[in-house]
Design a protein around this motif. Sequence first.
Motif, PDB file in Angstrom:
ATOM      1  N   TRP A 193      57.607  85.407  24.061  1.00 36.97           N
ATOM      2  CA  TRP A 193      58.846  85.472  24.859  1.00 36.97           C
ATOM      3  C   TRP A 193      59.988  86.089  24.060  1.00 36.97           C
ATOM      4  O   TRP A 193      60.714  86.952  24.562  1.00 36.97           O
ATOM      5  CB  TRP A 193      59.226  84.058  25.305  1.00 36.97           C
ATOM      6  N   TRP A 194      60.156  85.689  22.825  1.00 34.41           N
ATOM      7  CA  TRP A 194      61.298  86.143  22.015  1.00 34.41           C
ATOM      8  C   TRP A 194      61.090  87.568  21.499  1.00 34.41           C
ATOM      9  O   TRP A 194      62.042  88.329  21.374  1.00 34.41           O
ATOM     10  CB  TRP A 194      61.488  85.188  20.843  1.00 34.41           C
ATOM     11  N   TYR A 195      59.840  87.917  21.215  1.00 34.65           N
ATOM     12  CA  TYR A 195      59.528  89.231  20.653  1.00 34.65           C
ATOM     13  C   TYR A 195      58.545  89.984  21.550  1.00 34.65           C
ATOM     14  O   TYR A 195      57.446  90.360  21.102  1.00 34.65           O
ATOM     15  CB  TYR A 195      58.914  89.089  19.263  1.00 34.65           C
ATOM     16  N   PRO A 196      58.885  90.261  22.783  1.00 31.92           N
ATOM     17  CA  PRO A 196      57.914  90.931  23.670  1.00 31.92           C
ATOM     18  C   PRO A 196      57.521  92.311  23.176  1.00 31.92           C
ATOM     19  O   PRO A 196      56.420  92.793  23.477  1.00 31.92           O
ATOM     20  CB  PRO A 196      58.653  91.003  25.009  1.00 31.92           C
ATOM     21  N   GLU A 197      58.391  92.947  22.395  1.00 26.22           N
ATOM     22  CA  GLU A 197      58.102  94.300  21.906  1.00 26.22           C
ATOM     23  C   GLU A 197      56.947  94.313  20.902  1.00 26.22           C
ATOM     24  O   GLU A 197      56.378  95.379  20.629  1.00 26.22           O
ATOM     25  CB  GLU A 197      59.351  94.902  21.254  1.00 26.22           C
ATOM     26  N   ARG A 198      56.581  93.168  20.376  1.00 24.17           N
ATOM     27  CA  ARG A 198      55.487  93.115  19.416  1.00 24.17           C
ATOM     28  C   ARG A 198      54.113  93.238  20.076  1.00 24.17           C
ATOM     29  O   ARG A 198      53.141  93.570  19.401  1.00 24.17           O
ATOM     30  CB  ARG A 198      55.521  91.787  18.647  1.00 24.17           C
ATOM     31  N   PHE A 199      54.039  92.935  21.361  1.00 21.78           N
ATOM     32  CA  PHE A 199      52.746  92.750  22.003  1.00 21.78           C
ATOM     33  C   PHE A 199      52.464  93.784  23.083  1.00 21.78           C
ATOM     34  O   PHE A 199      53.385  94.315  23.713  1.00 21.78           O
ATOM     35  CB  PHE A 199      52.675  91.352  22.612  1.00 21.78           C
ATOM     36  N   ALA A 200      51.177  94.016  23.274  1.00 19.91           N
ATOM     37  CA  ALA A 200      50.753  94.864  24.386  1.00 19.91           C
ATOM     38  C   ALA A 200      50.994  94.116  25.688  1.00 19.91           C
ATOM     39  O   ALA A 200      50.916  92.885  25.740  1.00 19.91           O
ATOM     40  CB  ALA A 200      49.279  95.214  24.240  1.00 19.91           C
ATOM     41  N   LYS A 201      51.278  94.861  26.748  1.00 21.93           N
ATOM     42  CA  LYS A 201      51.557  94.253  28.048  1.00 21.93           C
ATOM     43  C   LYS A 201      50.446  94.633  29.020  1.00 21.93           C
ATOM     44  O   LYS A 201      50.163  95.802  29.218  1.00 21.93           O
ATOM     45  CB  LYS A 201      52.915  94.723  28.567  1.00 21.93           C
ATOM     46  N   GLY A 202      49.832  93.626  29.619  1.00 22.41           N
ATOM     47  CA  GLY A 202      48.781  93.904  30.588  1.00 22.41           C
ATOM     48  C   GLY A 202      47.381  93.863  30.020  1.00 22.41           C
ATOM     49  O   GLY A 202      46.454  94.394  30.627  1.00 22.41           O
ATOM     50  N   ALA A 203      47.214  93.222  28.853  1.00 28.68           N
ATOM     51  CA  ALA A 203      45.881  93.084  28.258  1.00 28.68           C
ATOM     52  C   ALA A 203      45.854  91.837  27.392  1.00 28.68           C
ATOM     53  O   ALA A 203      46.892  91.394  26.879  1.00 28.68           O
ATOM     54  CB  ALA A 203      45.509  94.309  27.423  1.00 28.68           C
ATOM     55  N   THR A 204      44.673  91.275  27.236  1.00 26.60           N
ATOM     56  CA  THR A 204      44.490  90.124  26.365  1.00 26.60           C
ATOM     57  C   THR A 204      43.336  90.393  25.407  1.00 26.60           C
ATOM     58  O   THR A 204      42.543  91.310  25.604  1.00 26.60           O
ATOM     59  CB  THR A 204      44.185  88.850  27.178  1.00 26.60           C
ATOM     60  N   VAL A 205      43.249  89.556  24.374  1.00 24.33           N
ATOM     61  CA  VAL A 205      42.212  89.708  23.357  1.00 24.33           C
ATOM     62  C   VAL A 205      40.978  88.907  23.762  1.00 24.33           C
ATOM     63  O   VAL A 205      41.082  87.829  24.345  1.00 24.33           O
ATOM     64  CB  VAL A 205      42.728  89.216  21.995  1.00 24.33           C
ATOM     65  N   GLY A 206      39.817  89.441  23.454  1.00 18.03           N
ATOM     66  CA  GLY A 206      38.572  88.736  23.742  1.00 18.03           C
ATOM     67  C   GLY A 206      37.433  89.293  22.918  1.00 18.03           C
ATOM     68  O   GLY A 206      37.636  89.790  21.803  1.00 18.03           O
ATOM     69  N   ALA A 207      36.242  89.209  23.473  1.00 19.14           N
ATOM     70  CA  ALA A 207      35.047  89.713  22.786  1.00 19.14           C
ATOM     71  C   ALA A 207      34.042  90.176  23.826  1.00 19.14           C
ATOM     72  O   ALA A 207      33.938  89.577  24.900  1.00 19.14           O
ATOM     73  CB  ALA A 207      34.434  88.624  21.904  1.00 19.14           C
ATOM     74  N   PRO A 208      33.304  91.239  23.528  1.00 20.39           N
ATOM     75  CA  PRO A 208      32.266  91.700  24.462  1.00 20.39           C
ATOM     76  C   PRO A 208      31.101  90.717  24.480  1.00 20.39           C
ATOM     77  O   PRO A 208      31.013  89.822  23.630  1.00 20.39           O
ATOM     78  CB  PRO A 208      31.854  93.049  23.877  1.00 20.39           C
ATOM     79  N   PRO A 209      30.209  90.850  25.434  1.00 22.49           N
ATOM     80  CA  PRO A 209      29.061  89.936  25.505  1.00 22.49           C
ATOM     81  C   PRO A 209      28.211  89.990  24.235  1.00 22.49           C
ATOM     82  O   PRO A 209      28.062  91.034  23.610  1.00 22.49           O
ATOM     83  CB  PRO A 209      28.273  90.447  26.711  1.00 22.49           C
ATOM     84  N   ASP A 210      27.675  88.820  23.853  1.00 19.05           N
ATOM     85  CA  ASP A 210      26.727  88.761  22.758  1.00 19.05           C
ATOM     86  C   ASP A 210      25.734  87.646  23.053  1.00 19.05           C
ATOM     87  O   ASP A 210      25.786  87.021  24.117  1.00 19.05           O
ATOM     88  CB  ASP A 210      27.434  88.549  21.410  1.00 19.05           C
ATOM     89  N   MET A 211      24.838  87.365  22.123  1.00 22.23           N
ATOM     90  CA  MET A 211      23.769  86.403  22.390  1.00 22.23           C
ATOM     91  C   MET A 211      24.301  84.983  22.541  1.00 22.23           C
ATOM     92  O   MET A 211      23.657  84.134  23.149  1.00 22.23           O
ATOM     93  CB  MET A 211      22.734  86.461  21.270  1.00 22.23           C
TER      94      MET A 211
END
Length: 718
Positions: free
Chosen positions: A418-436
Motif C-alpha cells: 500500500w505505501w510503496y505501490p511503485e515497487r511492485f508489479a500490478k496485475g500479477a502474483t508470484v507462484g510456481a509452475p506445475p511439478d510432481m
Amino acid sequence: MESSERLARPLIQLAKLAGIATSYVGMSHDYHEINDNVLVAVLAALGIDASGEGAIERSIKHIQDERHARLVAPTVLHRVGEESHVPVNVGMLDMPSATITLENGEAYEHTLLPDAGDGSKAYMLNGQFVSTASIVIPADLPEGYHTLHVTVGERTEDATLISAPPRVELLDEMREGRLWGWMAQLYSIRSSDSWGVGDFEDLAVLLENAKSKTGADFTLVNPLHAGEPVSMLTPSPYLPVARGMVNFTYIRPESIEEYQTLPDDTRRQIEQLHASVEPLNGDAQLIDRDAMWQAKIQALWLIFKADRTAERQREFEEFCAQVGEELEAYATWCLCYDKWGAPSEDADNWEQRLAKDSPEVMGLRQQFPDTLEFYHWLEWVASEQLDRAQSRAKAAGMRIGIMADMAVGVHPLGSEAWWYPERFAKGATVGAPPDMFNQQGQDWSQPPFNPIALERTGYKAYRDLVHNMFAHAGAVRIDHILGLFRLWWVPAGLKPIDGAYVHYDSEVMLGILALEASRADGVVVGEDLGVVPDYVADSLSSHGLLGCAVEWFEQKDGMFRAPADWREYALASVNTHDLPPAAGYLELEHVKLRERLGLLEGPKEVFERSAMAEQDAMIEMLVEHGYLDAELARDRKANQTEIVMAQYRALQDSPCKLLAASITDAVGEKRAQNQPGTNNEYPNWRIPLADARGQVVTLDTLFDRVDVRNIATIMRTK
C-alpha cells in the motif's frame, strides 16, 4: 528450443527485451512455450503495452530509446578486487568523465579513466548516433553503496554504484569443519509462561538451551516478518504485511523493562489477562493466535501507557528516527486497519480509495496520535526482544544464533504494497509452475517486485530488506532463492499453470547479499529446491551461497544419492516444513492428506504406490550404506524411530557445511506444518508441537527429553 519463426515475432522480441522468458523447461524436462495472452498480461503488469501490433512496435522502440538516451544505467555493480568497466552512452565524438562519492559522503580520490567508444555499434536516437564508451572502476574501490557521477559534455547523471565482495565467505569454523543446529516453528513451541503461542522470550530460552544442552550453533526459525495489528491474524509467516518489520505479536509483555515498575493493580490486570489464555499452552490440536492477541494487546496497552525513564524514551525516539519511513509506513497502515477495518479488494475499501498521503489518512494520524505511537512502540519493543534473543544466543556460545527466514514476498493488501505501490508489479502474483509435488501449480498471491523499479531505485527496497534481516540474526535463509534469478508470474484471473518466468538481475541481488553478509559476519542459505537450472546452481556456488540438501529430495531416477555425494555448500536436513515430519512421512501422511484435500491429479492408489516405491528406495540407501540394520528395515512400523535415527545418521556422511535437525522429528510429531496448495482446508502454520502420542511438548522440558538428546548426539558426532 523456440523456432526461428517464433523468435522473429515482435511480441516474442518485446517479451525478451523486457526480461520475460517466452518458454521454459519443467521439472520433468518437458518443454513449454508461453501463450500470447499470458505474455501480453505479464508485459502489462510491467507497465508495457502489448495490446496490439502497433503497441508492440511502439513499446519496443520506447524501451530501446530509453536505454540509449540515458548516460549510464541507474544501478551499477562492482566487485571488490576486480576492475570494472561501466558502459556509458555518448555521442560519436564524446568522451565521458566520472567521479565517485563514497557511502560515507567522502570523495573517492582515485582518477576514473574512460575507454573509447565503439562506433560500429551506434544507435540512431532523435537523428543522432549514440555509441558506447565506458568508465573504468579501479579494483581497490571499497565495498559499500556509493554514487557514481558520470558526465558527457554538459550532461551529468548519477547511478547507484554497489561495490560488493565477490562472494559470501565461510565462517572460520565452517572452512575446515561444519556447524549444526535445529529447525523450529517458533509459534508452535510454548513454555509454561507463554500466552498460548511461542514468543521472543521463548526464542531466547530455546536458543540458550539448544546450545547448553545439545551443543547446537543455530536455530532456523519461521519468518518473523510483521503481520496484522488486530485479529484476524494471517497464519502463514510466508505471507507477511511488511518484510522489513518485526512481528510484534511475538512480544512477551512480562519481558518489557517497564513491566517491572508497574503499579501492583496494573500488574494484576496483566496477570489476569495472561491467565485467560494460559490454558491455550496445553492445546495439542491448534494454535489460536487470535485469542492470544486479543488478550496480549490489552496487556501491551497497559505497559505502553506506563511511564518510561528519560533514557528509555531517548532509545525509543532514536529507534523511530533510525528506522524512518519504513516504520511510519507500517504504523500508519496499522492505524488505518485498527480504525477502519481490514483492507480488502472492494473498490470502496479504505486501502483501495486512499493513498498514504491522502487527507483522510493524514487526518486519522492527527486524530489518534496515541494509537499511532503505540504501533511505533510495539515495533520498538519487538525489535528489542528479538535482538535480545540473538544476544543471549551469542552469549551462550552459539556461533550463528538465529537463522532468520526471508519470505519470498508480501501480502497484496499489506502495508508495504500500500505505501510503496511503485515497487511492485500490478496485475500479477508470484507462484510456481506445475511439478510432481504440486500438479496444479501454485499461486502464492504475493505481488512481485518490479525489476524495472528495482534498477531505477538502486535496489534500495532489497538492500534495506537484507540489511534489516541481518540486523537481528547471524544467518539468513532466503526462501525460493531462484526468485533472485527468475519468478513465475501468474497474471490476474489466470490459473497458476498460465504464467511466465520474469528474470531479475541476480548478479546485483547476490552482490547485495554478499555485502550485507560481510558486514554482519553472517551466513546466507538459499532455498533452491525444485527445478534449478544449471546456471543458477553455478552462480550460487560461485557467490558462496549455501543451497539446501533435503534427504528426501536427493534422488534421481528412483534412486537416492549417497550423502557422501551431496554438495559441500549446502544446509543439509532430512525434510522441510512443507513435508510431514520424518515419522509422518514414513506413515504416508502426505498421501492421506492430499487425498483428503482433493489435491491429487490421479487415483490415490497410483500416488500411494509411487510414495511406497520412494520409501523403499530410501530404506535401501540407508541399509546399503550402513545407517540402518537390514533386520530392522523389515518391520518399518515397529522400528520407525530407528529408521528416523538412521536418516539423521546419514546426514553425518555429507560434506555439507551446515546440518539441521527438525525439532518435530526429534519429538516424534507426525503432522505437517503446511500443506502447499491449501489455505483453510488444512490448519497450515497452526500445528502445536506434540509428540508421537499427540501430547503437547513444552519448551520447559524439550531439551531434557531422551528422544531429543538422541538426535542431538547424532548431530554432534563429527
